[in-house]
Motif scaffolding. Sequence first.
Motif, PDB file in Angstrom:
ATOM      1  N   PRO A  10       0.810  -1.229   0.000  1.00 14.85           N
ATOM      2  CA  PRO A  10       0.000   0.000   0.000  1.00 14.85           C
ATOM      3  C   PRO A  10       0.843   1.279   0.000  1.00 14.85           C
ATOM      4  N   SER A  11       1.994   1.233   0.615  1.00 11.52           N
ATOM      5  CA  SER A  11       2.844   2.433   0.687  1.00 11.52           C
ATOM      6  C   SER A  11       3.399   2.843  -0.670  1.00 11.52           C
ATOM      7  N   ARG A  12       3.374   1.970  -1.656  1.00 12.54           N
ATOM      8  CA  ARG A  12       3.920   2.278  -2.985  1.00 12.54           C
ATOM      9  C   ARG A  12       2.833   2.667  -3.983  1.00 12.54           C
ATOM     10  N   LEU A  13       1.577   2.733  -3.543  1.00  9.61           N
ATOM     11  CA  LEU A  13       0.469   2.993  -4.466  1.00  9.61           C
ATOM     12  C   LEU A  13       0.621   4.309  -5.218  1.00  9.61           C
ATOM     13  N   ASP A  14       0.877   5.406  -4.530  1.00  7.80           N
ATOM     14  CA  ASP A  14       0.969   6.706  -5.204  1.00  7.80           C
ATOM     15  C   ASP A  14       2.072   6.726  -6.257  1.00  7.80           C
ATOM     16  N   ALA A  15       3.217   6.134  -5.936  1.00  7.14           N
ATOM     17  CA  ALA A  15       4.329   6.094  -6.894  1.00  7.14           C
ATOM     18  C   ALA A  15       3.963   5.272  -8.124  1.00  7.14           C
ATOM     19  N   VAL A  16       3.270   4.156  -7.920  1.00 13.60           N
ATOM     20  CA  VAL A  16       2.871   3.306  -9.041  1.00 13.60           C
ATOM     21  C   VAL A  16       1.820   4.008  -9.891  1.00 13.60           C
ATOM     22  N   LEU A  17       0.848   4.661  -9.276  1.00 16.07           N
ATOM     23  CA  LEU A  17      -0.169   5.389 -10.042  1.00 16.07           C
ATOM     24  C   LEU A  17       0.468   6.450 -10.934  1.00 16.07           C
ATOM     25  N   GLU A  18       1.404   7.188 -10.377  1.00 15.81           N
ATOM     26  CA  GLU A  18       2.106   8.219 -11.153  1.00 15.81           C
ATOM     27  C   GLU A  18       2.891   7.600 -12.305  1.00 15.81           C
ATOM     28  N   ALA A  19       3.570   6.496 -12.037  1.00 11.79           N
ATOM     29  CA  ALA A  19       4.403   5.848 -13.058  1.00 11.79           C
ATOM     30  C   ALA A  19       3.576   5.306 -14.217  1.00 11.79           C
ATOM     31  N   VAL A  20       2.457   4.634 -13.934  1.00 11.03           N
ATOM     32  CA  VAL A  20       1.663   4.069 -15.030  1.00 11.03           C
ATOM     33  C   VAL A  20       0.942   5.157 -15.817  1.00 11.03           C
ATOM     34  N   THR A  21       0.588   6.256 -15.159  1.00 12.96           N
ATOM     35  CA  THR A  21      -0.030   7.369 -15.867  1.00 12.96           C
ATOM     36  C   THR A  21       0.970   8.010 -16.824  1.00 12.96           C
ATOM     37  N   GLU A  22       2.219   8.143 -16.381  1.00 14.84           N
ATOM     38  CA  GLU A  22       3.260   8.739 -17.233  1.00 14.84           C
ATOM     39  C   GLU A  22       3.520   7.931 -18.498  1.00 14.84           C
ATOM     40  N   VAL A  23       3.394   6.594 -18.421  1.00 14.33           N
ATOM     41  CA  VAL A  23       3.663   5.782 -19.608  1.00 14.33           C
ATOM     42  C   VAL A  23       2.447   5.626 -20.511  1.00 14.33           C
ATOM     43  N   GLY A  24       1.283   6.146 -20.077  1.00 15.13           N
ATOM     44  CA  GLY A  24       0.142   6.178 -20.975  1.00 15.13           C
ATOM     45  C   GLY A  24      -1.059   5.335 -20.608  1.00 15.13           C
ATOM     46  N   ALA A  25      -1.083   4.707 -19.445  1.00 18.20           N
ATOM     47  CA  ALA A  25      -2.284   3.960 -19.039  1.00 18.20           C
ATOM     48  C   ALA A  25      -3.395   4.966 -18.766  1.00 18.20           C
ATOM     49  N   SER A  26      -4.559   4.734 -19.348  1.00 17.28           N
ATOM     50  CA  SER A  26      -5.628   5.734 -19.253  1.00 17.28           C
ATOM     51  C   SER A  26      -6.625   5.466 -18.138  1.00 17.28           C
ATOM     52  N   GLY A  27      -6.553   4.321 -17.496  1.00 21.66           N
ATOM     53  CA  GLY A  27      -7.488   4.029 -16.415  1.00 21.66           C
ATOM     54  C   GLY A  27      -7.087   2.752 -15.708  1.00 21.66           C
ATOM     55  N   LEU A  28      -7.524   2.627 -14.474  1.00 26.03           N
ATOM     56  CA  LEU A  28      -7.220   1.428 -13.705  1.00 26.03           C
ATOM     57  C   LEU A  28      -8.191   1.291 -12.559  1.00 26.03           C
ATOM     58  N   THR A  29      -8.190   0.122 -11.951  1.00 25.59           N
ATOM     59  CA  THR A  29      -9.020  -0.152 -10.790  1.00 25.59           C
ATOM     60  C   THR A  29      -8.108  -0.543  -9.640  1.00 25.59           C
ATOM     61  N   VAL A  30      -8.369   0.003  -8.452  1.00 24.29           N
ATOM     62  CA  VAL A  30      -7.563  -0.295  -7.263  1.00 24.29           C
ATOM     63  C   VAL A  30      -8.474  -0.913  -6.210  1.00 24.29           C
ATOM     64  N   THR A  31      -8.009  -2.016  -5.617  1.00 23.16           N
ATOM     65  CA  THR A  31      -8.749  -2.706  -4.578  1.00 23.16           C
ATOM     66  C   THR A  31      -7.833  -2.977  -3.407  1.00 23.16           C
ATOM     67  N   GLU A  32      -8.300  -2.738  -2.197  1.00 20.38           N
ATOM     68  CA  GLU A  32      -7.531  -3.114  -1.022  1.00 20.38           C
ATOM     69  C   GLU A  32      -7.780  -4.590  -0.762  1.00 20.38           C
ATOM     70  N   VAL A  33      -6.685  -5.355  -0.668  1.00 21.66           N
ATOM     71  CA  VAL A  33      -6.782  -6.793  -0.466  1.00 21.66           C
ATOM     72  C   VAL A  33      -5.849  -7.218   0.668  1.00 21.66           C
ATOM     73  N   ARG A  34      -5.937  -8.483   1.050  1.00 21.09           N
ATOM     74  CA  ARG A  34      -5.039  -9.041   2.062  1.00 21.09           C
ATOM     75  C   ARG A  34      -4.547 -10.378   1.546  1.00 21.09           C
ATOM     76  N   GLY A  35      -3.275 -10.696   1.827  1.00 23.67           N
ATOM     77  CA  GLY A  35      -2.736 -11.965   1.373  1.00 23.67           C
ATOM     78  C   GLY A  35      -1.318 -12.166   1.855  1.00 23.67           C
ATOM     79  N   TYR A  36      -0.715 -13.244   1.385  1.00 24.56           N
ATOM     80  CA  TYR A  36       0.682 -13.506   1.703  1.00 24.56           C
ATOM     81  C   TYR A  36       1.321 -14.306   0.585  1.00 24.56           C
ATOM     82  N   GLY A  37       2.629 -14.238   0.528  1.00 18.97           N
ATOM     83  CA  GLY A  37       3.412 -15.013  -0.421  1.00 18.97           C
ATOM     84  C   GLY A  37       4.481 -15.750   0.363  1.00 18.97           C
ATOM     85  N   ARG A  38       5.716 -15.531   0.000  1.00 12.51           N
ATOM     86  CA  ARG A  38       6.821 -16.172   0.709  1.00 12.51           C
ATOM     87  C   ARG A  38       6.918 -15.714   2.156  1.00 12.51           C
ATOM     88  N   GLN A  39       6.404 -14.520   2.429  1.00 15.65           N
ATOM     89  CA  GLN A  39       6.487 -13.970   3.784  1.00 15.65           C
ATOM     90  C   GLN A  39       5.763 -14.834   4.804  1.00 15.65           C
TER      91      GLN A  39
END
Length: 114
Positions: A10-39
């Motif tokens: 979640p702490s990287r959301l703003d940076a990612v939104l800015e980055a994908v907008t700069e490369v030309g993505a015109s829209g997206l959907t964001v959902t708060e989720v919970r999960g785990y991987g290797r952690q």
Amino acid sequence: MKMITAIIKPSRLDAVLEAVTEVGASGLTVTEVRGYGRQKGKTEIYRGAEYEVKLLPKVKLEIAVGADLAPAVIAAIARAANTGKIGDGKVFVTDLEQALRIRTGERDAEAIAG
């Protein structure tokens, strides 16, 4: 067309939104989720009591783009979401067979264009 699904901190959301907008993505959907991987979760201490958090908060982004734009969007997500620490996330790419903009009836590439 491609559907790019990214699971990030979640702490990287703003940076990612800015980055994908700069490369030309015109829209997206964001959902708060919970999960785990290797952690497999983490241990925290609250008021002196230790407890285990098995499902960590994450953010899921879904971005529909043309096949030509997909590599740039994937690279932008990877660059902006990277902290170099465990739990940075994953990016999944699937083929998108069809898209429809309900309001206008536009289909496929026209439906996902800005």
